[in-house]
Scaffold this active site. Structure first.
Site, PDB file in Angstrom:
ATOM      1  N   LYS A 245       9.262  -7.055 -11.590  1.00  0.00           N
ATOM      2  CA  LYS A 245       7.814  -7.223 -11.764  1.00  0.00           C
ATOM      3  C   LYS A 245       7.507  -6.904 -13.225  1.00  0.00           C
ATOM      4  CE  LYS A 245       4.064  -5.671 -11.987  1.00  0.00           C
ATOM      5  NZ  LYS A 245       3.168  -5.930 -13.151  1.00  0.00           N
TER       6      LYS A 245
ATOM      7  N   GLU B 216      11.308   5.922 -16.501  1.00  0.00           N
ATOM      8  CA  GLU B 216      11.331   6.028 -17.970  1.00  0.00           C
ATOM      9  C   GLU B 216       9.874   6.030 -18.403  1.00  0.00           C
ATOM     10  OE1 GLU B 216      13.961   6.397 -19.746  1.00  0.00           O
ATOM     11  OE2 GLU B 216      15.544   5.838 -18.358  1.00  0.00           O
TER      12      GLU B 216
ATOM     13  N   CYS C 265       7.992   3.898 -26.700  1.00  0.00           N
ATOM     14  CA  CYS C 265       7.957   5.150 -25.934  1.00  0.00           C
ATOM     15  C   CYS C 265       8.565   6.299 -26.732  1.00  0.00           C
ATOM     16  CB  CYS C 265       8.704   4.967 -24.629  1.00  0.00           C
ATOM     17  SG  CYS C 265      10.322   4.252 -24.870  1.00  0.00           S
TER      18      CYS C 265
ATOM     19  N   GLU D 182      -0.005  10.805 -25.928  1.00  0.00           N
ATOM     20  CA  GLU D 182       0.653   9.590 -26.405  1.00  0.00           C
ATOM     21  C   GLU D 182      -0.423   8.555 -26.749  1.00  0.00           C
ATOM     22  OE1 GLU D 182       2.681   7.021 -23.508  1.00  0.00           O
ATOM     23  OE2 GLU D 182       4.387   6.989 -24.875  1.00  0.00           O
TER      24      GLU D 182
HETATM   25  P1  NAD Z   1       1.747   1.017 -17.247  1.00  0.00           P
HETATM   26  O1  NAD Z   1       2.158   2.234 -16.526  1.00  0.00           O
HETATM   27  O2  NAD Z   1       0.302   0.716 -17.373  1.00  0.00           O
HETATM   28  O3  NAD Z   1       2.383  -0.285 -16.559  1.00  0.00           O
HETATM   29  C1  NAD Z   1       3.779  -0.416 -16.374  1.00  0.00           C
HETATM   30  C2  NAD Z   1       4.027  -1.381 -15.229  1.00  0.00           C
HETATM   31  O4  NAD Z   1       3.560  -0.797 -14.017  1.00  0.00           O
HETATM   32  C3  NAD Z   1       3.327  -2.730 -15.359  1.00  0.00           C
HETATM   33  O5  NAD Z   1       4.212  -3.730 -14.932  1.00  0.00           O
HETATM   34  C4  NAD Z   1       2.161  -2.591 -14.390  1.00  0.00           C
HETATM   35  O6  NAD Z   1       1.698  -3.822 -13.863  1.00  0.00           O
HETATM   36  C5  NAD Z   1       2.779  -1.753 -13.303  1.00  0.00           C
HETATM   37  N1  NAD Z   1       1.817  -1.039 -12.440  1.00  0.00           N
HETATM   38  C6  NAD Z   1       0.517  -0.744 -12.687  1.00  0.00           C
HETATM   39  N2  NAD Z   1      -0.011  -0.050 -11.651  1.00  0.00           N
HETATM   40  C7  NAD Z   1       0.973   0.106 -10.739  1.00  0.00           C
HETATM   41  C8  NAD Z   1       1.070   0.767  -9.486  1.00  0.00           C
HETATM   42  N3  NAD Z   1       0.025   1.402  -8.937  1.00  0.00           N
HETATM   43  N4  NAD Z   1       2.249   0.758  -8.847  1.00  0.00           N
HETATM   44  C9  NAD Z   1       3.324   0.155  -9.385  1.00  0.00           C
HETATM   45  N5  NAD Z   1       3.306  -0.492 -10.570  1.00  0.00           N
HETATM   46  C10 NAD Z   1       2.142  -0.521 -11.245  1.00  0.00           C
HETATM   47  O7  NAD Z   1       2.441   1.098 -18.668  1.00  0.00           O
HETATM   48  P2  NAD Z   1       2.315   0.067 -19.873  1.00  0.00           P
HETATM   49  O8  NAD Z   1       0.958   0.235 -20.487  1.00  0.00           O
HETATM   50  O9  NAD Z   1       2.749  -1.278 -19.449  1.00  0.00           O
HETATM   51  O10 NAD Z   1       3.443   0.612 -20.874  1.00  0.00           O
HETATM   52  C11 NAD Z   1       3.215   1.639 -21.759  1.00  0.00           C
HETATM   53  C12 NAD Z   1       3.855   2.917 -21.263  1.00  0.00           C
HETATM   54  O11 NAD Z   1       5.236   2.706 -20.981  1.00  0.00           O
HETATM   55  C13 NAD Z   1       3.810   4.013 -22.301  1.00  0.00           C
HETATM   56  O12 NAD Z   1       3.439   5.232 -21.709  1.00  0.00           O
HETATM   57  C14 NAD Z   1       5.266   4.091 -22.786  1.00  0.00           C
HETATM   58  O13 NAD Z   1       5.628   5.326 -23.307  1.00  0.00           O
HETATM   59  C15 NAD Z   1       6.021   3.749 -21.555  1.00  0.00           C
HETATM   60  N6  NAD Z   1       7.365   3.262 -21.897  1.00  0.00           N
HETATM   61  C16 NAD Z   1       8.440   4.080 -21.680  1.00  0.00           C
HETATM   62  C17 NAD Z   1       9.732   3.652 -22.031  1.00  0.00           C
HETATM   63  C18 NAD Z   1      10.927   4.554 -21.811  1.00  0.00           C
HETATM   64  O14 NAD Z   1      12.048   4.068 -21.926  1.00  0.00           O
HETATM   65  N7  NAD Z   1      10.775   5.830 -21.527  1.00  0.00           N
HETATM   66  C19 NAD Z   1       9.923   2.387 -22.579  1.00  0.00           C
HETATM   67  C20 NAD Z   1       8.809   1.580 -22.779  1.00  0.00           C
HETATM   68  C21 NAD Z   1       7.539   2.026 -22.429  1.00  0.00           C
END
Ligand code: NAD
Length: 489
Positions: free
Chosen positions: A176, A250, A284, A383
């Site tokens: 997804k 992650e 991240c 963040e």
């Molecule tokens: P997000 O949490 O808003 O969304 C991530 C994913 O989760 C998307 O595909 C979204 O559609 C899905 N999602 C949303 N609500 C959900 C739910 N209730 N249940 C299941 N899935 C759901 O994050 P984002 O804005 O897409 O990404 C930014 C974040 O990701 C930042 O906090 C960043 O630090 C983190 N990140 C971490 C790493 C790592 O390796 N640690 C790498 C990249 C990004």
């Protein structure tokens, strides 16, 4: 560009016909629409993944799976320019960075092809038992059906980090992608189709958090791998808890970069900028908190301000661009709200802090640096996920380590000093899953990736990434012909 869901080896619209707009963040124009999958589509994808797992994929040898992984790697490499251009349009990142991501994604599939083959040689490992009447062997078996939910900052690369080890292990997948950047995940599905990956082994369901929630709470999923924010990660974990799914997370970070007096100013400025402005700071592991020792602080900050203000900002497609737009209007608004908060907190702005005056369209922001940011400031603690660096000065090593570790996050950290002993000491004292010495951000498929504290659970990449998709089975066998003699004396 593809627009349908990829389920059970075929392309189909969402069950309810819903679609999502895909926006170019440099122009704010909608350039495409994709299906917005919902719970009914996730159900179909999970059924397909289960059927594929039980129908044979789960019993294939690592050698057979490696052939598909290598074919996917080659197909990604063969269309690197096309994929990188799509990534720029969807995410906004500069083309050179997108090309790098695509190469890494291809490399990740090739790497896990090797690990899939090695896995065959690691089967039936003998465990020495202290009782000669028994023998024991260990088998590593695929976890079953896995669900992967990914963010928008490295669209194809984040997919590769999860799909390559899952397929290498013999698991099947439902991916997804983020609703903000769905385009290259569908291209990956197209590549899987083209290399004749058996149907149902990889399914891609584009959609919003509704599809993510349906996947994370689906009883037919054995393992969930999530990358994204802490808030969503907590929801995924709670949903997975209901039927005790294996979960790896992650999550976010607020990583410190410690620069000591004996560091070279030129090198420090280069790596500090790479650590916070690469991918518009939407990384991240971005080293978004700079801790700089008193003796070097003035000269370093003067140079840093000058160089940050000179970074070419523009459409990622323009060859000279080093800083593109943020990914979306929502992300731009979120980061701008932190800049407004900085005004309210009366933080000292060193450079940036606005939309670049020459760009009236697109989600652009100048590279921004605040100095002497108090520890209680929201900008220091939270963040931001944008091109915003917060700086504090320190005098003693101990103080720097305390400031660095005083965070609920623990994804990454960096230290720069000419003193190797100091680097070793500090890298041990830092509570983070990734520590860079004299650099920030270089990432290798071979090395473990993941965080301490609220930055996540588990590790991706390297052999650790494969482990996420493996179960461990012991087979213990009675070797002795003597009667056991417990009940039947
Ligand atoms: P997000 O949490 O808003 O969304 C991530 C994913 O989760 C998307 O595909 C979204 O559609 C899905 N999602 C949303 N609500 C959900 C739910 N209730 N249940 C299941 N899935 C759901 O994050 P984002 O804005 O897409 O990404 C930014 C974040 O990701 C930042 O906090 C960043 O630090 C983190 N990140 C971490 C790493 C790592 O390796 N640690 C790498 C990249 C990004």
């Amino acid at each position: 560009m593809r627009s349908d869901l990829y389920i059970d080896g075929s392309w189909q619209g969402a069950a309810d016909g819903a679609t999502l707009a895909v926006v170019d963040p440099a122009t704010e124009e909608i350039f495409h629409r994709v299906a917005a999958g919902g719970p009914a589509d996730v159900d179909r994808a999970v059924d397909a993944a289960r059927a594929a797992f039980e129908g044979g994929w789960g019993r294939t040898s690592g050698r057979e799976r490696a052939k598909y992984l290598r074919a996917i790697a080659a197909a990604i490499a063969a269309r690197r320019e096309t994929l990188a251009t799509l990534e720029v349009r969807d995410n906004g990142k500069p083309l050179a960075e997108a090309l790098w991501d695509i190469d890494d994604a291809a490399g990740c599939f090739a790497y896990y092809a090797d690990l899939a083959e090695e896995l065959d040689g690691r089967q039936d490992e003998v465990v020495a038992l202290p009782d000669a009447r028994f023998s024991c062997i260990v088998r590593r078996e695929p976890v079953g059906v896995s669900g992967q939910i990914i963010p928008w900052n490295y669209p194809l690369l984040m997919a590769a980090w999860k799909i390559a080890p899952a397929l290498a292990a013999g698991a099947t997948s439902i991916l997804k992608p983020s609703e903000l950047t769905p385009v290259t995940a569908l291209e990956l599905a197209g590549i899987a189709h083209e290399v004749d990956l058996p149907r149902g082994v990889l399914n891609v369901v584009t959609g919003t958090g509704v599809a993510g929630a349906a996947l994370s709470s689906h009883p037919g999923v054995d393992k969930l791998a999530f990358t994204g924010s802490i808030a969503t990660g907590a929801k995924v974990m709670a949903a997975a808890a209901r039927d005790i799914k294996a979960v790896s997370l992650e999550l976010g970070g607020k990583s410190p970069f410690l620069v000591f007096d004996d560091a070279d100013v030129e090198k420090a400025v280069e790596w500090i900028m790479f650590g916070i402005f690469w991918n518009q700071g939407q990384v991240c592991s971005a080293t978004s908190r700079l801790l700089v020792q008193d003796g070097i602080a003035d000269s370093l900050l003067t140079r840093l301000a000058r160089e940050a203000a000179r970074i070419p900002i523009g459409n990622g497609r323009d060859a000279e661009t080093l800083l593109g737009p943020l990914v979306s209007e929502g992300q731009h608004r979120k980061v701008a709200a932190y800049l407004a908060e900085a005004d309210r907190e009366k933080l000292t702005l060193l450079t940036g802090g606005r939309r670049p005056p020459h760009l009236d369209k697109g989600y652009f922001l100048e590279p921004t640096i605040y100095v002497d940011v108090p520890e209680r400031s929201r900008l220091w603690r939270e963040e931001i996920f944008g091109p915003v660096l917060c700086v504090r000065r320190f005098s003693e090593e101990e103080e720097a380590v305390r400031l660095a570790n005083n965070s609920p996050f623990g994804l990454a950290a960096a230290v720069m000093s000419a003193d190797d002993d100091r680097c070793r000491r500090v890298s041990r004292a830092l509570r983070a899953g990734i520590v860079w010495v004299n650099c920030s951000q270089p990432t290798f498929t071979q090395a473990p990736w993941g965080g301490y504290k609220q930055s996540g659970i588990g590790r991706e990449l390297g052999p650790w990434g494969l482990e996420n998709y493996l179960e461990t089975k012991q087979v213990t066998r009675l070797e002795s012909s003597e009667p056991w003699g417990w009940y039947l004396k």
